[in-house]
Design an enzyme around this catalytic site. Structure first.
Site: not given
Length: 298
Positions: A255-257, A259, A284
């Site tokens: 997961l990141c901000h 993708g 996210i």
């Protein structure tokens, strides 16, 4: 980006499809001894062969995963893996090679005799190969069918483990050695709503491996339960021990901000031997908008 003069374009040789887009221009110390792969992978390969495993520029002449980024450091002596030869068509192979010019067949045969006499292909690649992969002892990393030019692919996928064979392509003569083989891994995307559904099951949180590659200041603004934070900027601290902290056999979600960073890390994890890796599509931010509005956006 390493690119030797007078060598053919990376995008034309071994691997025809780019599989490993890489991250920004951050220098990762743990990759300081690793170099780009060869002129055979066509667009971006991503193993842990790169000095910067997440570079946005084309690094692997052989395309495919850079990235590579893989437990594919230059082999020290013979690398004896236990993969065996019982895998079916859907397999990946770990291969290194050296390349000489079309007119240098005599030299190639001399090098093959030296290898038969006990010298290591990777050492000879450093000295004689005209492929940029020489900087990493000729290591190409894990590749699969469909990623290599036909002549090289045929020779590599029909070779026995740890047996040096030669082949000719339009780029010259090659000596190649398959060091290991494994079942083809899975790299996919998971939609936020699907991840949210899975996370309602307590067993999922216990069995799955969840990795958040955002920075700590981002995590304080919004986070999901169960995710272990491995900030990308700290890759030098955790990259070399990833298989000590996580099990490559388990399903792994990244997961990141939005993708992007997580997609690149997911591809890198695949090159490290992780069998099933999933990037959270849209990160996210998309998770908040599509699956759970209680998660803040920023």
């Amino acid at each position: 980006m390493l690119r030797a003069k007078n060598l053919p374009s990376c995008s034309e040789f071994l691997v025809s499809r780019l599989r490993f887009p890489m991250l920004g221009c951050i220098s990762f110390s743990s990759f300081s001894s690793l170099k780009p792969s060869s002129i055979f992978l066509t667009q971006r390969v991503s193993h842990n062969i790169l000095h910067n495993p997440f570079s946005t520029s084309l690094r692997f002449p052989f395309v495919g995963r850079s990235p590579s980024m893989e437990s594919t450091r230059r082999p020290q002596g013979k690398v004896m893996f236990s993969a065996g030869s019982s895998l079916g068509r859907n397999k990946e192979i770990l291969v290194h090679h050296l390349l000489v010019g079309e007119k240098d067949l005599k030299l190639l045969m001399e090098l093959q005799q030296r290898i038969a006499g006990g010298e290591d292909l990777s050492d000879l690649a450093v000295e004689y190969s005209i492929c940029p992969s020489k900087e990493n002892g000729g290591m190409l990393g894990w590749v699969r069918r469909g990623q290599l030019v036909p002549e090289f692919e045929k020779a590599a996928f029909s070779a026995s483990l740890n047996k040096v064979v030669r082949c000719k392509t339009e780029y010259g003569w090659h000596l190649l050695e398959v060091l290991s083989e494994r079942e083809e891994s899975i790299l996919g995307e998971i939609e936020p709503v699907d991840l949210h559904s899975k996370m309602q099951d307590p067993n999922f949180l216990q069995e799955a491996q969840l990795i958040d590659v955002r920075e700590h200041e981002e995590v304080t603004q919004a986070s999901l339960p169960g995710f272990k934070v491995l900030p990308l900027r700290q890759f030098g601290a955790w990259g070399s021990i990833i298989t000590d902290e996580f099990d490559p056999e388990k399903d792994t979600y990244v997961l990141c901000h939005h993708g992007v960073r997580s997609s690149q890390v997911a591809k890198w994890l695949q090159t490290q031997g992780f069998k099933r890796v999933f990037n959270v599509s849209g990160g996210i931010h998309a998770y908040s908008l599509k699956a759970d509005p209680s998660v803040p956006t920023y």
